[in-house]
Design an enzyme around this catalytic site. Sequence first.
Site, PDB file in Angstrom:
ATOM      1  N   ASP A 156      83.265   8.672  47.129  1.00 11.68           N
ATOM      2  CA  ASP A 156      81.289   8.090  47.153  1.00 11.68           C
ATOM      3  C   ASP A 156      81.500   7.852  46.242  1.00 11.68           C
ATOM      4  OD1 ASP A 156      81.757  10.736  49.196  1.00 11.68           O
ATOM      5  OD2 ASP A 156      79.706  11.603  47.541  1.00 11.68           O
TER       6      ASP A 156
ATOM      7  N   ASP B 289      73.477  16.569  57.412  1.00 11.37           N
ATOM      8  CA  ASP B 289      73.353  17.213  56.624  1.00 11.37           C
ATOM      9  C   ASP B 289      72.551  18.860  56.937  1.00 11.37           C
ATOM     10  OD1 ASP B 289      75.200  15.852  55.871  1.00 11.37           O
ATOM     11  OD2 ASP B 289      73.310  14.157  55.444  1.00 11.37           O
TER      12      ASP B 289
END
Length: 245
Positions: A11, A132
């Site tokens: 990330d 998500d």
Amino acid sequence: MAAFTIYPAVDMRGGKCVRLLQGDYNKETVYGDSPVAMAEQFAAQGAEWIHMVDLDGAKEGRRVNDRFVIEAARRLSVHVQVGGGIRTEEDIVHYLENGVARVILGSAAISDPPFVKKMLQKYGRRIVIGIDARDGFVATEGWLATSNVKAEELGRMLAEAGAETFIFTDIATDGTLSGPNIAAAVRLAEATGKEVIASGGVSSLDDLRALCQYAGQGIGGAIVGKALYTNQFTLAEALKVVNER
């Protein structure tokens, strides 16, 4: 035996390799100054895929850390998939023409379903849908907003439009090392009849063993981030669990 792939996560925020707690941009831990070096490390340890996320891009709705993704894709002999800030066909082409294997469309699936359907028809398996969810409902815009659409509903609609692979992230467990929400990932796999990659909460080799048990029911892999960065287990150990089942 059904395939099961481990996707180490890189990330990126501000050009660094970071992890957020439950997607909270105020709860960031920096784990390295070079996302490419981190990806290289995972590749050297046996990863076949690297999962890269442009956190700045997810928040701003445009590509920000794309140069690191492209450098990793070009330099390493592994597959790279990327998500975060991919909103236009130009974004998709930018990545796919520069060596990236797959791009993940997330927020666009809610904000612009016709666009996502068109991209699925045009690019097929190179488009992955990121779903998500917070309490079963789809979250968007770098998890800063929650919609009134259920994860399974969105999954079914996009499976009908041609999606073959979904990444399911349970926000409540992401970055917490509290164990993955296996039931929710399996529900999505059952609702869509497609491959679902589970993301969020993997904390131990036992979590991976538990996920592997559902490989025959559509769970095609797991994205692993914080557990690797905090040395809960090594990538080599994770790959061994998958290969020995």
